[in-house]
Enzyme design. Structure first.
Site, PDB file in Angstrom:
ATOM      1  N   PRO A 286      10.804  -4.043  -0.330  1.00 33.45           N
ATOM      2  CA  PRO A 286      11.579  -3.481   0.727  1.00 33.45           C
ATOM      3  C   PRO A 286      11.287  -3.870   2.192  1.00 33.45           C
ATOM      4  CG  PRO A 286      10.808  -1.383  -0.100  1.00 33.45           C
ATOM      5  CD  PRO A 286      10.260  -2.655  -0.870  1.00 33.45           C
TER       6      PRO A 286
ATOM      7  N   ASP B  64      -1.454  -1.707  10.669  1.00 34.03           N
ATOM      8  CA  ASP B  64      -1.804  -1.801   9.200  1.00 34.03           C
ATOM      9  C   ASP B  64      -1.989  -3.014   8.480  1.00 34.03           C
ATOM     10  OD1 ASP B  64       0.900  -1.771   9.035  1.00 34.03           O
ATOM     11  OD2 ASP B  64       1.417  -0.118   7.845  1.00 34.03           O
TER      12      ASP B  64
ATOM     13  N   GLY C 203       5.325  -6.112   5.343  1.00 32.75           N
ATOM     14  CA  GLY C 203       5.102  -7.083   6.146  1.00 32.75           C
ATOM     15  C   GLY C 203       3.831  -7.431   6.769  1.00 32.75           C
ATOM     16  N   SER C 204       3.135  -6.260   6.658  1.00 33.90           N
ATOM     17  CA  SER C 204       1.584  -6.366   7.403  1.00 33.90           C
ATOM     18  C   SER C 204       0.740  -7.106   6.034  1.00 33.90           C
ATOM     19  CB  SER C 204       0.988  -4.951   7.440  1.00 33.90           C
ATOM     20  OG  SER C 204       1.685  -4.406   8.520  1.00 33.90           O
TER      21      SER C 204
ATOM     22  N   LYS D 240       0.798  -1.279  -0.079  1.00 38.34           N
ATOM     23  CA  LYS D 240      -0.029  -0.064   0.020  1.00 38.34           C
ATOM     24  C   LYS D 240       0.909   1.203  -0.036  1.00 38.34           C
ATOM     25  CE  LYS D 240       0.833   1.089   4.422  1.00 38.34           C
ATOM     26  NZ  LYS D 240       1.762   2.583   4.929  1.00 38.34           N
TER      27      LYS D 240
ATOM     28  N   GLY E 255       7.595   1.347   4.645  1.00 35.43           N
ATOM     29  CA  GLY E 255       6.674   2.240   4.557  1.00 35.43           C
ATOM     30  C   GLY E 255       5.473   1.802   3.762  1.00 35.43           C
ATOM     31  N   LEU E 256       5.646   0.683   3.203  1.00 29.86           N
ATOM     32  CA  LEU E 256       4.719   0.122   2.107  1.00 29.86           C
ATOM     33  C   LEU E 256       3.869  -0.934   2.813  1.00 29.86           C
ATOM     34  CD1 LEU E 256       7.139  -0.215  -0.984  1.00 29.86           C
ATOM     35  CD2 LEU E 256       5.330   1.652  -0.575  1.00 29.86           C
TER      36      LEU E 256
HETATM   37  O1  C5P Z   1       0.857  -1.628  15.231  1.00 25.78           O
HETATM   38  P1  C5P Z   1       2.211  -1.833  14.788  1.00 25.78           P
HETATM   39  O2  C5P Z   1       2.980  -3.113  15.372  1.00 25.78           O
HETATM   40  O3  C5P Z   1       2.456  -1.719  13.293  1.00 25.78           O
HETATM   41  O4  C5P Z   1       3.285  -0.501  15.305  1.00 25.78           O
HETATM   42  C1  C5P Z   1       4.501  -0.416  15.403  1.00 25.78           C
HETATM   43  C2  C5P Z   1       5.074   0.452  16.464  1.00 25.78           C
HETATM   44  O5  C5P Z   1       4.720   1.905  15.857  1.00 25.78           O
HETATM   45  C3  C5P Z   1       4.037   0.542  17.701  1.00 25.78           C
HETATM   46  O6  C5P Z   1       4.620  -0.150  18.476  1.00 25.78           O
HETATM   47  C4  C5P Z   1       4.170   2.001  18.220  1.00 25.78           C
HETATM   48  O7  C5P Z   1       5.237   2.303  18.687  1.00 25.78           O
HETATM   49  C5  C5P Z   1       4.313   2.561  16.775  1.00 25.78           C
HETATM   50  N1  C5P Z   1       2.760   2.980  16.439  1.00 25.78           N
HETATM   51  C6  C5P Z   1       2.254   4.330  16.897  1.00 25.78           C
HETATM   52  N2  C5P Z   1       1.012   4.657  16.662  1.00 25.78           N
HETATM   53  C7  C5P Z   1       0.245   3.965  15.671  1.00 25.78           C
HETATM   54  C8  C5P Z   1       0.696   2.818  15.088  1.00 25.78           C
HETATM   55  C9  C5P Z   1       2.031   2.469  15.420  1.00 25.78           C
HETATM   56  O8  C5P Z   1       2.986   4.877  17.979  1.00 25.78           O
HETATM   57  N3  C5P Z   1      -0.701   4.505  15.279  1.00 25.78           N
END
Ligand code: C5P
Length: 342
Positions: free
Chosen positions: A101, A143, A109-110, A10, A105-106
């Protein structure tokens, strides 16, 4: 038999980040758009006496069984969580062919997590109910749920609360892949530090305002498209413009001046990213419709009116020494129709 799944990624069209919450996450507002670049996951699964999940990948940065950290992989978490919810024990092998990559930021992994779930469900001939899939996806990462929808998606709360938006037709897109990787958690911390430093300034937009601004821009675009445009079309003056908006919400959205809040931290830490954005943007007649950082970076993207404009942008980025991939936005229907790879 095994199931091969295209794990599409994305971009973010606008990303507004609010202040940190008590749980450490940040409220955000964004529009996600799936694009046609993808990894490929191969899933093999059969019921067994006890669950065993094996994970292989062609990239050293991806947690795997061999690296003894498979449990950290989003695909592993998703499959383990799904089996538990289904009440099934199974032997599962997941292979991740990384083409995108890591830390770009894409959302690659999600997306891998959702591709693994879809492969698992097909292999076992059993699917989790929709609400459970969304809940599990949200537990695996902020995400991840967007990839259970595909196309154009509104993301709110910490990004995991997702709503399908009306799609726009596929549009040429160039994704620049700089060599630097960005940790999402670190990017949020850096953004907090900048907001705290600027907190005294009356002119500096505060995070809560930014969330509202982007929400209003998104709402205005789809209101105009869904309700007003039909009424305005056919009249003079504003009519031509609103008729145009009705056809392509994506273009209407970028005209509102949406921005990605992560750009200010990413560009100050890695100034070369700013010049890559300029290369994606171009000038005058073949300029991008929109160019921005995706998510917390470091990938950047440009959207173009024509394939020729996109090719010219790809060339500019590559000439400056940065990898650039030519692709297109992927509407919801195409996302699901092309999910299974032969
Ligand atoms: O949810 P995810 O594991 O992708 O998020 C990775 C890290 O990014 C979280 O541990 C958090 O520190 C930060 N994050 C955040 N606010 C969000 C999404 C992610 O602070 N809305």
């Amino acid at each position: 038999m095994s199931t091969r799944v295209r794990s599409y990624c994305k971009i973010n069209l606008g990303l507004a980040v609010g202040p940190p919450r008590a749980d450490g996450f940040h409220a955000l507002t964004t529009m996600y758009q799936t694009i046609a670049l993808h990894d490929v996951l191969t899933v093999n699964a059969r019921p067994a006496a006890t669950t065993k999940i094996t994970l292989t990948a062609n990239h050293p940065g991806v947690p795997s069984t061999e690296a003894k950290n498979a449990e950290k992989n989003t695909a592993w978490k998703m499959v383990a969580g799904a089996l538990e919810r289904m009440g099934i024990a199974a032997e599962v092998e997941i292979d991740i062919e990384k083409r995108l990559p890591v830390q770009g930021g894409l959302g690659a992994g999600s997306a891998n997590a959702v591709a693994a779930l879809i492969g698992l469900e097909r292999e076992l001939g059993q699917a989790l109910p929709g609400p459970e899939r969304l809940q599990l996806a949200a537990e695996v990462g902020s995400d991840v749920p967007l990839f259970l929808i595909g196309g154009a998606i509104l993301g709110v709360n910490r990004g995991e609360q997702v709503f399908p938006l009306p799609d726009s037709p596929a549009m040429p897109c160039v994704v620049a892949i700089p060599k630097v990787g960005v940790s999402t958690a670190q990017a949020f911390r850096d953004l907090d530090a900048r907001s705290a430093n600027a907190a005294d300034s009356l002119t500096y937009p505060q995070p809560a305002d930014r969330l509202e601004e982007l929400s209003r821009a998104l709402a205005a675009v789809w209101t105009t498209n869904g309700v007003e445009a039909g009424a305005l079309r056919g009249t003079t003056g504003i009519a031509g413009r609103s008729g145009d908006l009705a056809e392509n919400p994506l273009l209407a959205l970028v005209r509102t001046g949406i921005e990605n809040d992560f750009e200010e931290v990413a560009f100050s830490q890695h100034p070369s990213l700013r010049s890559t954005k300029r290369d994606l943007m171009g000038e005058a007649s073949d300029a991008a419709v929109y160019a921005a950082l995706s998510g917390s970076g470091s990938a950047l993207f440009g959207l173009y009116k024509s394939l020729e404009d996109a090719r010219a942008a790809q060339q500019r980025v590559q000439n400056a020494g940065t990898q650039a991939l030519l692709t297109e936005t992927l509407p919801r229907e195409a996302y699901w129709a092309s999910m299974f790879a032969e």
